[in-house]
Design a protein around this motif. Structure first.
Motif, PDB file in Angstrom:
ATOM      1  N   GLU A   1      17.942  -9.053   9.856  1.00 36.77           N
ATOM      2  CA  GLU A   1      18.876  -8.107   9.876  1.00 36.77           C
ATOM      3  C   GLU A   1      19.188  -8.250   8.048  1.00 36.77           C
ATOM      4  O   GLU A   1      19.333  -7.054   7.824  1.00 36.77           O
ATOM      5  N   LEU A   2      19.253  -9.337   7.102  1.00 37.51           N
ATOM      6  CA  LEU A   2      19.522  -8.828   6.128  1.00 37.51           C
ATOM      7  C   LEU A   2      18.589  -8.321   5.111  1.00 37.51           C
ATOM      8  O   LEU A   2      18.779  -6.982   4.457  1.00 37.51           O
ATOM      9  N   GLU A   3      17.096  -8.451   5.484  1.00 37.90           N
ATOM     10  CA  GLU A   3      16.063  -8.307   4.479  1.00 37.90           C
ATOM     11  C   GLU A   3      16.080  -6.835   5.005  1.00 37.90           C
ATOM     12  O   GLU A   3      15.723  -5.742   3.869  1.00 37.90           O
ATOM     13  N   LEU A   4      16.579  -6.290   6.117  1.00 34.68           N
ATOM     14  CA  LEU A   4      16.332  -4.873   6.248  1.00 34.68           C
ATOM     15  C   LEU A   4      17.261  -3.638   6.025  1.00 34.68           C
ATOM     16  O   LEU A   4      17.127  -2.997   5.656  1.00 34.68           O
ATOM     17  N   GLN A   5      18.498  -4.726   5.874  1.00 35.60           N
ATOM     18  CA  GLN A   5      19.551  -3.957   5.274  1.00 35.60           C
ATOM     19  C   GLN A   5      19.511  -3.507   3.779  1.00 35.60           C
ATOM     20  O   GLN A   5      19.377  -2.727   3.185  1.00 35.60           O
ATOM     21  N   LYS A   6      18.612  -4.290   3.054  1.00 38.07           N
ATOM     22  CA  LYS A   6      18.201  -3.498   1.744  1.00 38.07           C
ATOM     23  C   LYS A   6      17.010  -2.669   1.629  1.00 38.07           C
ATOM     24  O   LYS A   6      16.833  -2.538   0.738  1.00 38.07           O
ATOM     25  N   THR A   7      17.206  -2.180   2.985  1.00 37.66           N
ATOM     26  CA  THR A   7      15.701  -0.777   2.930  1.00 37.66           C
ATOM     27  C   THR A   7      16.052   0.367   3.124  1.00 37.66           C
ATOM     28  O   THR A   7      16.137   1.019   3.626  1.00 37.66           O
ATOM     29  N   VAL A   8      17.732   0.129   3.215  1.00 37.09           N
ATOM     30  CA  VAL A   8      18.573   1.632   3.638  1.00 37.09           C
ATOM     31  C   VAL A   8      18.509   2.712   2.911  1.00 37.09           C
ATOM     32  O   VAL A   8      18.610   3.744   3.195  1.00 37.09           O
ATOM     33  N   HIS A   9      17.573   2.770   1.820  1.00 36.78           N
ATOM     34  CA  HIS A   9      17.235   3.640   0.685  1.00 36.78           C
ATOM     35  C   HIS A   9      15.491   4.581   0.979  1.00 36.78           C
ATOM     36  O   HIS A   9      15.374   5.309   0.461  1.00 36.78           O
ATOM     37  N   THR A  10      15.587   3.709   2.102  1.00 37.31           N
ATOM     38  CA  THR A  10      14.217   4.575   2.374  1.00 37.31           C
ATOM     39  C   THR A  10      14.673   5.193   3.964  1.00 37.31           C
ATOM     40  O   THR A  10      15.300   4.577   4.658  1.00 37.31           O
ATOM     41  N   TYR A  11      13.637   6.569   4.740  1.00 42.42           N
ATOM     42  CA  TYR A  11      13.699   6.214   5.588  1.00 42.42           C
ATOM     43  C   TYR A  11      13.430   5.902   7.073  1.00 42.42           C
ATOM     44  O   TYR A  11      14.901   5.791   7.927  1.00 42.42           O
ATOM     45  N   CYS A  12      12.679   4.675   6.876  1.00 40.93           N
ATOM     46  CA  CYS A  12      12.266   4.242   7.365  1.00 40.93           C
ATOM     47  C   CYS A  12      13.455   3.123   7.609  1.00 40.93           C
ATOM     48  O   CYS A  12      14.028   2.519   8.891  1.00 40.93           O
ATOM     49  N   GLY A  13      14.621   2.535   6.579  1.00 38.67           N
ATOM     50  CA  GLY A  13      15.289   1.436   6.646  1.00 38.67           C
ATOM     51  C   GLY A  13      16.154   1.733   7.120  1.00 38.67           C
ATOM     52  O   GLY A  13      17.156   1.292   7.377  1.00 38.67           O
ATOM     53  N   LYS A  14      16.307   3.413   6.841  1.00 39.91           N
ATOM     54  CA  LYS A  14      17.841   4.002   7.552  1.00 39.91           C
ATOM     55  C   LYS A  14      18.117   3.326   8.887  1.00 39.91           C
ATOM     56  O   LYS A  14      19.126   3.381   9.081  1.00 39.91           O
ATOM     57  N   ILE A  15      17.095   3.495   9.411  1.00 37.83           N
ATOM     58  CA  ILE A  15      17.458   4.004  10.582  1.00 37.83           C
ATOM     59  C   ILE A  15      16.900   1.721  11.801  1.00 37.83           C
ATOM     60  O   ILE A  15      16.105   1.656  12.333  1.00 37.83           O
ATOM     61  N   TYR A  16      17.633   1.334  10.517  1.00 33.06           N
ATOM     62  CA  TYR A  16      16.887  -0.328  10.579  1.00 33.06           C
ATOM     63  C   TYR A  16      17.546  -0.485  12.400  1.00 33.06           C
ATOM     64  O   TYR A  16      16.051  -1.385  12.766  1.00 33.06           O
ATOM     65  N   LYS A  17      18.241  -0.495  12.962  1.00 32.00           N
ATOM     66  CA  LYS A  17      18.926  -0.763  14.171  1.00 32.00           C
ATOM     67  C   LYS A  17      17.993  -0.626  15.279  1.00 32.00           C
ATOM     68  O   LYS A  17      17.426  -1.678  15.962  1.00 32.00           O
ATOM     69  N   ILE A  18      16.595  -0.167  15.380  1.00 36.83           N
ATOM     70  CA  ILE A  18      16.449   0.567  15.955  1.00 36.83           C
ATOM     71  C   ILE A  18      14.540  -1.134  16.065  1.00 36.83           C
ATOM     72  O   ILE A  18      13.884  -0.905  17.087  1.00 36.83           O
TER      73      ILE A  18
END
Ligand SMILES: *[C@@H]1O[C@H](CO)[C@@H](O)[C@H](O)[C@H]1NC(C)=O
Ligand SMILES: *[C@@H]1O[C@H](CO)[C@@H](O)[C@H](O)[C@H]1NC(C)=O
Ligand SMILES: *[C@@H]1O[C@H](CO)[C@@H](O)[C@H](O)[C@H]1NC(C)=O
Ligand SMILES: *[C@@H]1O[C@H](CO)[C@@H](O)[C@H](O)[C@H]1NC(C)=O
Length: 366
Positions: free
Chosen positions: A329-346
């Motif tokens: 989850e921490l890794e994914l939170q670093k990706t929120v600058h991308t469209y896919c990362g923005k919805i990382y909760k899915i």
């Protein structure tokens, strides 16, 4: 008394105190008398060529971590990968929840020479699975870049949902026609509005072998084994994605034979790189991740890569699986600058549930 389904996983002297022994007695007696044949196995096939060993092993691991019923792997691999597959798989034999068979990349023995002239073997192996695995009733075929975030049992159960004319199941190639490939560029027929993607393909091969397919080459219907060659000869100058195109042509002429499952069973970068367009995944989470476009191995879609790395580096130890979520989850939170990362909760949603379910379920026999 609590549900007797718990009995299955526990010897009676280890039953939780709130489960009635008598229920377990009857459950076991019924199971014993009803089950003359051995427990149904789920069959999983993959074709590995080139540098795909690690990716394939990670896919197989994700299958084993979450699945409940025993698995039979059918692994088609280039000669130079065979020894490594054997060594790696044998090192997992303590699991006792799977068996595997390794095959060379092959064509069915009849007409092998003629087929060799026409098909690139690696690219077309999956088309021949119904003809090669003659003894197998049903099969889940996946590409090497698949990760299961949910037990295979759940996609396997879709086989029972097939109506009488359906023989195979796939997800649409695109949800959004404006960025679809087939509807904009294909020079051959394709299934439905945007075509289908063959990276996750569930097959009732008994039915595939029996069916006579409508086609645009003769007025006679042809069986699977007889249709592939004429189809390729007719379309070889017009196809771009190889065997997936042939499957699209085939099912465009026989649409009643295809069961279409929703996009969260075959979730690809195309579902989020230009904005989210797989609504089912937004609601229920991603069930099967498909790292197409090579996204597990470059930096273009860090959210996909984070999931791959998390599963690649985890082991079968309970603690290892359980402790995968937080750092991921921490890794994914670093990706929120991308469209896919923005919805990382899915990406976390079903995975979290699968891990929780695995521990609510007493451990598999090891
Ligand atoms: C794997 O094969 C062995 C030997 O054929 C068999 O005893 C075992 O039950 C099989 N395991 C599974 C999970 O199918
Ligand atoms: C292949 O594509 C060309 C150009 O779009 C088209 O004219 C032709 O009919 C196609 N061939 C087949 C077999 O569909
Ligand atoms: C596949 O189809 C055959 C023939 O209709 C049927 O007997 C079999 O049970 C099916 N397999 C599964 C797993 O549903
Ligand atoms: C099975 O479902 C497909 C897809 O919805 C449909 O086209 C086909 O007519 C159905 N077959 C039967 C026998 O109802």
């Amino acid at each position: 008394c609590k549900a007797s389904t718990l009995c299955y996983w526990n010897p009676y002297w280890m039953l939780p105190s709130d489960v009635c022994g008598v229920n377990c007695f009857w459950e076991a007696a019924l199971r014993y008398s009803l089950k003359a044949q051995p427990e149904e196995k789920m069959h999983l096939a993959v074709v590995a060529c080139g540098e795909r060993l690690e990716e394939t092993m990670t896919m197989l691991k994700s299958a084993l971590i979450f699945s409940i019923k025993p698995l039979q792997f059918h692994i088609f691999a280039e000669d130079q990968l065979q020894d490594s597959f054997k060594a790696r798989l044998d090192s997992w034999s303590f699991l006792q929840t799977f068996n595997y068979t390794l095959y060379p990349i092959t064509f069915p023995s009849e007409n092998a020479a003629e087929w060799k002239k026409l098909f690139k073997p690696c690219a077309s192996q999956r088309l021949f699975l119904p003809l090669i695995l003659k003894e197998v009733d049903s099969l889940l075929y996946v590409d090497t870049d698949i990760l299961f975030l949910r037990p295979i049992d759940d996609i396997w159960s879709l086989l029972k949902k097939f109506n009488s004319t359906q023989i195979a199941a796939m997800a649409p190639e695109h949800e959004e026609p404006r960025i679809g490939w087939y509807n904009r560029f294909a020079r051959h027929p394709y299934y439905g509005k945007t075509g289908v993607n063959s990276g996750v393909m569930l097959m009732n091969m008994t039915r595939m072998r029996r069916k006579y397919f409508k086609n645009d080459m003769t007025t006679v219907r042809l069986q699977w084994g007889d249709i592939l060659m004429p189809l390729l000869k007719k379309y070889k100058l017009n196809i771009t994605w190889g065997d997936q195109d042939l499957l699209n042509i085939m099912f465009s002429h026989n649409p009643e034979s295809l069961f279409v499952f929703p996009c969260q069973w075959n979730y690809r970068p195309d579902h989020c790189i230009y904005g989210s367009n797989c609504q089912e995944a937004e609601e229920e989470g991603v069930f099967i991740l498909h790292g197409s476009r090579g996204v597990y191995h470059d930096d273009k879609q860090p959210a996909f890569r984070a999931l791959y790395e998390a599963l690649r580096s985890c082991s079968f130890e309970d603690d290892s699986v359980r402790s995968l979520l937080k750092p991921l989850e921490l890794e994914l939170q670093k990706t929120v600058h991308t469209y896919c990362g923005k919805i990382y909760k899915i990406f976390m949603k079903q995975l979290t549930k699968s891990i929780r379910d695995r521990y609510d379920r007493p451990p598999k026999k090891r």
